[in-house]
Design a protein around this motif. Structure first.
Motif, short mmCIF file in Angstrom:
data_model
loop_
_atom_site.label_atom_id
_atom_site.label_comp_id
_atom_site.label_asym_id
_atom_site.label_seq_id
_atom_site.Cartn_x
_atom_site.Cartn_y
_atom_site.Cartn_z
N UNK A 132 49.82 59.73 79.86
CA UNK A 132 51.11 58.03 79.98
C UNK A 132 52.19 58.49 79.98
N UNK A 133 52.61 58.64 79.12
CA UNK A 133 54.32 58.41 79.26
C UNK A 133 54.69 59.30 80.39
N UNK A 134 54.58 60.13 80.82
CA UNK A 134 54.83 60.95 81.98
C UNK A 134 54.18 60.26 82.99
N UNK A 135 53.22 60.01 83.33
CA UNK A 135 53.45 58.65 84.86
C UNK A 135 54.11 57.64 84.08
N UNK A 136 54.43 57.05 83.04
CA UNK A 136 55.09 55.48 83.35
C UNK A 136 55.99 56.38 83.51
N UNK A 137 56.80 57.50 83.10
CA UNK A 137 58.22 58.16 83.52
C UNK A 137 58.37 58.58 85.00
N UNK A 143 53.46 68.97 80.08
CA UNK A 143 52.38 67.37 79.27
C UNK A 143 51.50 67.83 77.97
N UNK A 144 51.14 69.25 78.37
CA UNK A 144 50.43 69.80 77.08
C UNK A 144 51.79 70.40 76.38
N UNK A 145 53.17 71.34 76.44
CA UNK A 145 53.80 71.02 75.61
C UNK A 145 54.48 69.87 74.72
N UNK A 146 54.99 68.84 76.09
CA UNK A 146 55.36 67.40 75.14
C UNK A 146 54.59 66.82 73.79
N UNK A 147 53.22 67.41 74.46
CA UNK A 147 52.34 66.67 72.97
C UNK A 147 52.26 67.31 72.15
N UNK A 148 52.39 68.38 72.19
CA UNK A 148 52.76 69.71 70.63
C UNK A 148 53.85 69.54 70.35
N UNK A 149 55.33 69.04 71.17
CA UNK A 149 56.40 68.77 70.65
C UNK A 149 55.99 67.82 69.88
N UNK A 150 55.43 66.56 69.68
CA UNK A 150 55.04 65.12 69.10
C UNK A 150 54.65 65.93 68.00
N UNK A 151 53.44 66.66 67.66
CA UNK A 151 52.66 67.12 66.80
C UNK A 151 53.73 67.92 65.77
N UNK A 152 54.59 68.69 66.43
CA UNK A 152 55.43 69.54 65.59
C UNK A 152 56.55 68.11 65.00
N UNK A 153 57.05 67.13 65.24
CA UNK A 153 58.00 66.49 65.16
C UNK A 153 57.44 65.68 63.74
N UNK A 154 56.26 65.34 64.01
CA UNK A 154 55.24 64.14 63.19
C UNK A 154 54.96 65.60 61.62
N UNK A 155 54.45 66.53 62.14
CA UNK A 155 54.60 67.64 61.03
C UNK A 155 55.66 68.32 60.77
N UNK A 156 56.94 67.60 60.84
CA UNK A 156 57.89 68.61 60.67
C UNK A 156 58.18 69.03 59.14
N UNK A 157 57.67 68.52 57.87
CA UNK A 157 57.59 69.30 56.18
C UNK A 157 56.91 71.12 56.29
#
Length: 484
Positions: free
Chosen positions: A458-463, A386-400
């Protein structure tokens, strides 16, 4: 995100970097950690007054706590040190108490009344049991012959041990105390996780991250859910600290220039290799990248830069040639040779989306453990993803920002994650090793990390609900395509 050295000096109150060079700061961090480790080992051997499981656990716990305090003293003059030290000590206590409590509740209600052996009822194919047994075997061998080669310890027993050095290191801890009670290693594991947290702060500061971001990174490491119950008997807790230490040594080599790269890179590579074979190669790639960047940013003439780079390569060639047989077995050829073959490489490239799914989701769905044998130990690995995916999203949204200024930590996190991602049997333990190096960047670019963690949960729970609802639970659909 990153500040220059002058800004760092202004931002830190009475920190060693102000009075000494970055070299002295990193050297002091390493010295404090090694001293804390030495105190832990020696004090534990002195405090053991009885070989009962409770007495040796208590000795290990107290000794580890004192060793941890001494290790953290290298950061005592930075802003936020009190919060940091409180955080790691609470984490240390909970890692041990939760770990021992879960072990007793799950596997051995009578642990404190038995002989202290590890029981795991076949969890994860007895890998946890083998780690304990290998450490105990090493302890007995070392008592008979303190100078024995770690590989010979296991060859003499007919054991193919892929982590002989880490298991021997754990065996030294046992040998000094005269005990081989399983739960003695719970404080031992927790201690190494929190040593990694201390080293992450040192590493982030040396790479120019602000003090508050560096301290928060260390706190994040202290509370990383992965292997939080310290009674999980794998060598990855020790390996985790070893890999972070290897990067601190690389940062130290950078502050020394060419001489540092030449003499300290092999040391860092061998320390990382002790955890996993392929990390030897990663360390050299990170080192060469760092040196190229240093040359590029240097104000010296082109001829000077070229001569320095050529000189580095010239000196490294004999080392690489001398250790060729070992390096080739330690990197791609050893346990990764099947991935490197053309047919398998093509297959893994075509299944990248599913491999990414496995890398980001980990044990999936929730409440299904290894071999459908669920224990509460698994919950912590779930939470790690859960924590890793949240960090993954932050990196994607801040890829520049991520690619704008690729420092030592970012290149290390990328390489470690990609190697784990592409490895056969990609799972949590392969991926968590990249987490310490990406954390300072994530914390520096995103203030509301907990919002992302909630969204990830929430994403994990739904998945999970959808996966179970449509009958995929236990089907092995993804692994059937990607293979182990």
């Amino acid at each position: 995100m990153i500040i220059n050295q002058n800004e760092l000096v202004r931002d830190v109150k009475q920190i060693n970097i102000c009075f000494f060079s970055k070299y002295n700061f990193l050297l002091k961090c390493i010295a404090c950690v090694l001293f804390g480790l030495l105190v832990y080992f020696l004090l534990n051997s002195l405090l053991v007054v009885s070989l009962s499981p409770f007495a040796t656990l208590f000795s290990s716990f107290i000794s580890g706590g004192l060793g941890l305090l001494l290790s953290a003293l290298c950061l005592r003059n930075i802003d936020g040190f009190k919060i940091f030290i409180l955080s790691i000590f609470i984490s240390y206590i909970l890692r041990v108490f939760i770990g021992v409590g879960l072990y007793i509740n799950t596997f051995d209600y009578n642990y404190f009344y038995n002989e202290g052996y590890y029981i795991n009822n076949g969890l994860k194919g007895n890998e946890y049991l083998l780690t304990y047994e290998n450490a105990a075997i090493a302890a007995k061998s070392l008592l008979n012959d303190p100078w024995i080669n770690p590989n010979d310890i296991y060859l003499n027993k007919g054991i193919d041990n892929k982590n002989a050095y880490i298991h021997t290191y754990m065996g030294i801890f046992y040998a000094l105390s005269g005990s081989d009670n399983a739960m003695d290693l719970a404080p031992f594991n927790a201690f190494h996780h929190l040593i990694a947290a201390i080293l992450v702060v040192c590493l982030a500061l040396s790479c120019g991250y602000q003090v508050k971001h560096s301290v928060y990174s260390g706190v994040m490491m202290a509370w990383l859910p992965w292997l939080f119950p310290a009674s999980v008997m794998v060598r990855d807790s020790v390996g985790f600290a070893a890999v972070v230490l290897s990067m601190v040594i690389l940062a130290l080599s950078r502050s020394l220039g060419l001489i540092g790269y030449i003499f300290l890179t092999p040391v860092a590579a061998l320390i990382a290799w002790s955890d996993r074979a392929i990390y030897f190669g990663i360390t050299y790639v990170v080192s060469l990248y760092s040196y190229i960047i240093d040359i590029k940013n240097s104000k010296k003439s082109f001829n000077h830069k070229f001569i320095h780079f050529f000189y580095l390569i010239f000196l490294l060639v004999p080392f690489i040639y001398f250790f060729y047989e070992y390096i080739s077995s330690m990197t791609i050829d050893f346990r990764h040779e099947n991935i490197a073959t053309s047919n398998n490489l093509i297959h893994r490239m075509t299944t990248l989306p599913l491999l990414l799914l496995r890398a980001l989701s980990g044990p999936f769905p929730w409440f299904v453990g290894y071999g459908n044998f669920f224990t509460y130990f698994h919950l912590f690995n779930y939470m790690y993803h859960v924590v890793q995916f949240s960090f993954f999203m932050i990196v994607v949204f801040n890829f520049k920002s991520f690619f704008k200024e690729i420092d030592l930590l970012i290149i290390a996190s990328t390489l470690y994650w990609c190697v784990g991602f592409m490895a056969g049997g990609v799972h949590t333990d392969y991926l968590a090793v990249a987490f310490p190096f990406i954390t300072p960047f994530v914390i520096s670019v995103q203030k509301n990390i907990f919002i992302y963690i909630i969204v990830s949960f929430i994403c994990f729970l739904i998945a999970n609900l959808l996966w179970i609802f449509f009958g995929f639970a236990g089907s092995g659909s993804v692994m059937g395509i990607t293979g182990y």
